[in-house]
Design a protein around this motif. Sequence first.
Motif, PDB file in Angstrom:
ATOM      1  N   TYR A 313       0.791  -1.006   0.090  1.00 21.39           N
ATOM      2  CA  TYR A 313       0.132   0.216  -0.034  1.00 21.39           C
ATOM      3  C   TYR A 313       0.690   1.250  -0.114  1.00 21.39           C
ATOM      4  O   TYR A 313       0.579   2.160  -0.646  1.00 21.39           O
ATOM      5  CB  TYR A 313      -0.934  -0.120   1.254  1.00 21.39           C
ATOM      6  CG  TYR A 313      -2.414   0.376   0.815  1.00 21.39           C
ATOM      7  CD1 TYR A 313      -2.928  -0.248  -0.167  1.00 21.39           C
ATOM      8  CD2 TYR A 313      -2.983   1.335   1.375  1.00 21.39           C
ATOM      9  CE1 TYR A 313      -4.348   0.106  -0.729  1.00 21.39           C
ATOM     10  CE2 TYR A 313      -4.327   1.632   1.214  1.00 21.39           C
ATOM     11  CZ  TYR A 313      -4.973   1.011  -0.056  1.00 21.39           C
ATOM     12  OH  TYR A 313      -6.089   1.316  -0.125  1.00 21.39           O
ATOM     13  N   SER A 314       1.927   1.170   0.513  1.00 18.80           N
ATOM     14  CA  SER A 314       2.926   2.307   0.745  1.00 18.80           C
ATOM     15  C   SER A 314       3.935   2.244  -0.569  1.00 18.80           C
ATOM     16  O   SER A 314       4.229   1.007  -0.892  1.00 18.80           O
ATOM     17  CB  SER A 314       3.669   2.321   1.963  1.00 18.80           C
ATOM     18  OG  SER A 314       4.428   1.501   2.377  1.00 18.80           O
ATOM     19  N   LEU A 316       6.932   2.741   0.054  1.00 13.18           N
ATOM     20  CA  LEU A 316       8.264   2.028   0.707  1.00 13.18           C
ATOM     21  C   LEU A 316       8.189   0.686   0.535  1.00 13.18           C
ATOM     22  O   LEU A 316       9.233  -0.181   0.133  1.00 13.18           O
ATOM     23  CB  LEU A 316       8.333   2.405   2.131  1.00 13.18           C
ATOM     24  CG  LEU A 316       9.546   1.759   2.889  1.00 13.18           C
ATOM     25  CD1 LEU A 316      10.825   2.553   2.353  1.00 13.18           C
ATOM     26  CD2 LEU A 316       9.400   2.246   4.324  1.00 13.18           C
ATOM     27  N   SER A 317       6.805  -0.009   0.688  1.00 13.04           N
ATOM     28  CA  SER A 317       6.571  -1.321   0.748  1.00 13.04           C
ATOM     29  C   SER A 317       6.951  -2.011  -0.748  1.00 13.04           C
ATOM     30  O   SER A 317       7.269  -3.249  -1.000  1.00 13.04           O
ATOM     31  CB  SER A 317       5.323  -1.726   1.117  1.00 13.04           C
ATOM     32  OG  SER A 317       4.339  -1.318   0.382  1.00 13.04           O
ATOM     33  N   GLU A 320      10.732  -2.056  -0.865  1.00 14.39           N
ATOM     34  CA  GLU A 320      11.511  -3.121  -0.130  1.00 14.39           C
ATOM     35  C   GLU A 320      10.886  -4.536  -0.324  1.00 14.39           C
ATOM     36  O   GLU A 320      11.826  -5.507  -0.327  1.00 14.39           O
ATOM     37  CB  GLU A 320      10.838  -2.702   1.350  1.00 14.39           C
ATOM     38  CG  GLU A 320      11.737  -1.542   2.070  1.00 14.39           C
ATOM     39  CD  GLU A 320      11.277  -1.327   3.628  1.00 14.39           C
ATOM     40  OE1 GLU A 320      11.747  -0.436   4.083  1.00 14.39           O
ATOM     41  OE2 GLU A 320      10.463  -2.403   4.138  1.00 14.39           O
ATOM     42  N   LEU A 321      10.015  -4.771  -0.856  1.00 15.51           N
ATOM     43  CA  LEU A 321       9.376  -6.218  -0.734  1.00 15.51           C
ATOM     44  C   LEU A 321       9.310  -6.556  -2.056  1.00 15.51           C
ATOM     45  O   LEU A 321       9.274  -7.743  -2.649  1.00 15.51           O
ATOM     46  CB  LEU A 321       7.831  -6.330  -0.033  1.00 15.51           C
ATOM     47  CG  LEU A 321       7.671  -6.228   1.370  1.00 15.51           C
ATOM     48  CD1 LEU A 321       6.247  -6.208   1.876  1.00 15.51           C
ATOM     49  CD2 LEU A 321       8.439  -7.333   2.193  1.00 15.51           C
TER      50      LEU A 321
ATOM     51  N   THR B 297      -8.944  -1.463   3.597  1.00 11.41           N
ATOM     52  CA  THR B 297      -8.764  -0.670   2.450  1.00 11.41           C
ATOM     53  C   THR B 297     -10.166  -0.319   1.718  1.00 11.41           C
ATOM     54  O   THR B 297      -9.935   0.502   0.727  1.00 11.41           O
ATOM     55  CB  THR B 297      -7.696  -0.999   1.507  1.00 11.41           C
ATOM     56  OG1 THR B 297      -8.043  -2.475   0.762  1.00 11.41           O
ATOM     57  CG2 THR B 297      -6.405  -1.337   2.362  1.00 11.41           C
ATOM     58  N   SER B 303      -5.172   4.810   3.148  1.00 13.12           N
ATOM     59  CA  SER B 303      -3.688   4.744   2.899  1.00 13.12           C
ATOM     60  C   SER B 303      -2.963   5.446   4.040  1.00 13.12           C
ATOM     61  O   SER B 303      -1.674   5.434   4.364  1.00 13.12           O
ATOM     62  CB  SER B 303      -3.323   5.246   1.747  1.00 13.12           C
ATOM     63  OG  SER B 303      -3.896   6.535   1.619  1.00 13.12           O
ATOM     64  N   VAL B 306      -2.901   2.292   6.644  1.00 10.14           N
ATOM     65  CA  VAL B 306      -2.653   0.862   6.091  1.00 10.14           C
ATOM     66  C   VAL B 306      -1.138   0.869   5.440  1.00 10.14           C
ATOM     67  O   VAL B 306      -1.071   1.731   4.620  1.00 10.14           O
ATOM     68  CB  VAL B 306      -3.563   0.050   5.287  1.00 10.14           C
ATOM     69  CG1 VAL B 306      -3.048  -1.233   4.790  1.00 10.14           C
ATOM     70  CG2 VAL B 306      -4.985  -0.041   5.926  1.00 10.14           C
ATOM     71  N   GLU B 307      -0.224   0.276   5.972  1.00  8.36           N
ATOM     72  CA  GLU B 307       1.204   0.421   5.479  1.00  8.36           C
ATOM     73  C   GLU B 307       1.479  -0.630   4.449  1.00  8.36           C
ATOM     74  O   GLU B 307       1.621  -0.434   3.336  1.00  8.36           O
ATOM     75  CB  GLU B 307       2.402   0.324   6.655  1.00  8.36           C
ATOM     76  CG  GLU B 307       3.424   0.988   5.838  1.00  8.36           C
ATOM     77  CD  GLU B 307       4.538   0.399   5.232  1.00  8.36           C
ATOM     78  OE1 GLU B 307       5.113   1.001   4.415  1.00  8.36           O
ATOM     79  OE2 GLU B 307       4.403  -0.768   5.178  1.00  8.36           O
ATOM     80  N   ARG B 308       1.275  -1.853   4.735  1.00 14.06           N
ATOM     81  CA  ARG B 308       1.217  -3.140   3.867  1.00 14.06           C
ATOM     82  C   ARG B 308       0.682  -4.196   4.532  1.00 14.06           C
ATOM     83  O   ARG B 308       0.668  -4.127   5.819  1.00 14.06           O
ATOM     84  CB  ARG B 308       2.818  -3.304   3.609  1.00 14.06           C
ATOM     85  CG  ARG B 308       3.642  -3.970   4.887  1.00 14.06           C
ATOM     86  CD  ARG B 308       4.832  -4.180   4.548  1.00 14.06           C
ATOM     87  NE  ARG B 308       5.685  -3.057   4.351  1.00 14.06           N
ATOM     88  CZ  ARG B 308       6.971  -2.756   4.270  1.00 14.06           C
ATOM     89  NH1 ARG B 308       7.584  -3.786   4.158  1.00 14.06           N
ATOM     90  NH2 ARG B 308       7.531  -1.565   4.036  1.00 14.06           N
ATOM     91  N   SER B 309       0.731  -5.224   3.746  1.00 11.58           N
ATOM     92  CA  SER B 309       0.145  -6.734   4.328  1.00 11.58           C
ATOM     93  C   SER B 309       0.733  -7.623   3.530  1.00 11.58           C
ATOM     94  O   SER B 309       1.153  -7.516   2.296  1.00 11.58           O
ATOM     95  CB  SER B 309      -1.260  -6.581   4.094  1.00 11.58           C
ATOM     96  OG  SER B 309      -1.961  -5.819   5.098  1.00 11.58           O
ATOM     97  N   LEU B 321       9.194 -14.148   4.467  1.00 12.11           N
ATOM     98  CA  LEU B 321       8.618 -12.849   4.538  1.00 12.11           C
ATOM     99  C   LEU B 321       8.614 -12.158   5.947  1.00 12.11           C
ATOM    100  O   LEU B 321       8.683 -10.946   6.515  1.00 12.11           O
ATOM    101  CB  LEU B 321       7.288 -12.446   3.917  1.00 12.11           C
ATOM    102  CG  LEU B 321       7.551 -12.494   2.387  1.00 12.11           C
ATOM    103  CD1 LEU B 321       6.261 -12.761   1.699  1.00 12.11           C
ATOM    104  CD2 LEU B 321       8.540 -11.648   1.817  1.00 12.11           C
TER     105      LEU B 321
END
Lengths: 420, 420
Positions: A313-314, A316-317, A320-321, B297, B303, B306-309, B321
């Motif tokens: 969603y970000s 950065l992710s 990074e991922l 979301t 946003s 929620v950063e990431r999932s 992970l």
Amino acid sequence: MSALASAAIVAIGSELLTPLRVDTNSLVITEALNRLGLPLVGKAVVGDDRQALAHTLRHFLQQADLVVCCGGLGPTDDDVTREAVADVLERPLREDAGIAQRLRERWAARGETMPEINRRQAMVPEGAVVLANDRGTAPGLWIDIGRQVVVLLPGPPREMRPMLDRLAGERLAARATGLSLVRRIVRVTGRTESQTEESMQPCYRTWSGWQPPVWATILASLGQVDLHLSATAPRATDAEAVLAQAVDDVVAVLGSDVYSIDGQALEVELGALLVRRGLRVAVAESCTGGLITSRLTDVPGSSRYVERSIVSYSNLSKTELLGVPERLIRAEGAVSEAVARAMAEGVRRCAGVEIGIGVTGVAGPDGGTPDKPVGTVAIAVALGDDVQVATRRFLGERDMVKFQASQAALDMLRRRLLEM
Amino acid sequence: MSALASAAIVAIGSELLTPLRVDTNSLVITEALNRLGLPLVGKAVVGDDRQALAHTLRHFLQQADLVVCCGGLGPTDDDVTREAVADVLERPLREDAGIAQRLRERWAARGETMPEINRRQAMVPEGAVVLANDRGTAPGLWIDIGRQVVVLLPGPPREMRPMLDRLAGERLAARATGLSLVRRIVRVTGRTESQTEESMQPCYRTWSGWQPPVWATILASLGQVDLHLSATAPRATDAEAVLAQAVDDVVAVLGSDVYSIDGQALEVELGALLVRRGLRVAVAESCTGGLITSRLTDVPGSSRYVERSIVSYSNLSKTELLGVPERLIRAEGAVSEAVARAMAEGVRRCAGVEIGIGVTGVAGPDGGTPDKPVGTVAIAVALGDDVQVATRRFLGERDMVKFQASQAALDMLRRRLLEM
């Protein structure tokens, strides 16, 4: 006795006229009637109102051979179904000794005396046949009116269903036309309702001349169009045979836009394709927020082909991922085909599977720009090193954009797999 | 113009007479009409059949001041609502130049030519007022018949709703009785329907004596219980005032089990809490397959928190992970509180945010063991270094287990945030 050829259903209860409750008994009843070759000409909901119910009964007795009433058979003042039926038939209500006896026994078995009010449940219109209720106090009634029939069923589903099952096996079966109504649902994507309709028109005309004829209804919902086909024949297998031919016609006309020939969800059909090809998938989702993976994993056994997903969603992710280069996001924007492609490739590599899906877009209501308005979504499907990318523009609210984007992504992969 | 005192609704579409579809538009319409003090005398479903629809319209015009028809306004041959209404009114259909023009422009905007068939949507009975449709091609119609009114709305909910909202604010409001029925929905989790009912009984009795009285209906669905409160008064503000008092009573009785006092979804209420506390969240999902993040979301502006999932469907992905030790999975099993905790901690660390959620379970239908049957779900919420873990057991099909698990995880976080 002549056969019953059409039916109507009346659901009775003032609570069914509020915004809070929907009548679902009629779906179960419709299913049972259709199986016996009885199509519905209409259904209605009326409140606990003797006059309104009588009015509705008269209305349906002008159109249907069988009218099934559901509800309003309780012991209280607002249960008026028996009275309304007696009004319409112009027959008096009389106490049925058998019902009264069973009611008294039912109360006695619980060590209680039956309240006087419950005697109302023993009142039946002259000439009615009593249908036993094993699960409650309200008996059902079967009333012949010349060649027509009115059936009264209790409202609570757990009392109604066993009574309906028995009726379908006995009294109704004996009066059925001997015809079976069979249905097929063909599901289509990538076309609007009117485009589908226009392509199918010639088929409709052909089908209507078949013996038995096939009837089609078209139904559009978000991101898909459903064709409902039906046929009625003395033997179910004959109806099924013409429907199979009609389905072939649809596929011949609409090609790979047809994603299911038996009403299955897109994720179910896609899952079957993945299993058949022995391929696994990983998803990188941004604007869809996990919906694509949630749909994929709604299918039993999906752990065979869903390895992992990342909701990046970000920004950065994403970096990074998924290894999406920061400068790519800066140069092209997070919502771009280049980033969708990098997401699909990144998640495929990270999961070590054959297929990667990447989706990034503007779900709204904020975040749109003149260049990339709300609803803009970039979708990439990486199958090995071969990546396909597309940009779509969806209309509607946030949840609708999400759903349509998920539908488009799953469909893009489905079409890729069909070409293999 | 005299006030409209009663209404009826007709849903049109042969698919609504099959066991496959239920008419839900009428619920939304009923809600809007009730707010304007218009009770329903009945509702009906008819197929795409001009005669049957005309018959039903005549039936309701004998009983109600307002008849709202929904559906059958599309461009195809089986869309017969316009024709049936013209039959009943004995007025001819004429092409409306304005509608025809807008239809052509709509197609042109997409770079396409309007199919000839779509001109049918421009045909209106003489004297009808056209209601604009911002979201589709089928305009609605308002038709005065002496002191009665027939309104035609399109069937697709996303087209029908904004049109209905406008009507309720303008033309219908101008013809309302002046009594307002107002509703409030209080949403509850962590209690069954009967537990809620039992706790609320004393309030029901008190409320029924108020002026105006407040009526309550309880409605249970998967993972939640809704209390529907309503009051009717000449001024909406009077009804709203007693409802506000009743809502206070509910909160006093049910405490933090109440998650919304105005019918909002759990994810909306949770989102507001996260924004208020300035906290961000990351989710590690196994059996829920992305559903928790998709729900989070669904909320506009999510946003911000929620950063990431990570949907760690395979064991490998849990290790790679989220850093869940392989030996932990081997020792405790993938569905265990220890693994849920490691997932929550892992995703929180990986995302660098304050909150991590970890969920792992058996969604079914396969994969259950005597020890951990289908429906067993372990849920962990890590808030900083403080981790809360629970094991739950949900009943139902795969999608029902997924939903209930997502509901429980979101609710666990909500309760944690309330305690802060």
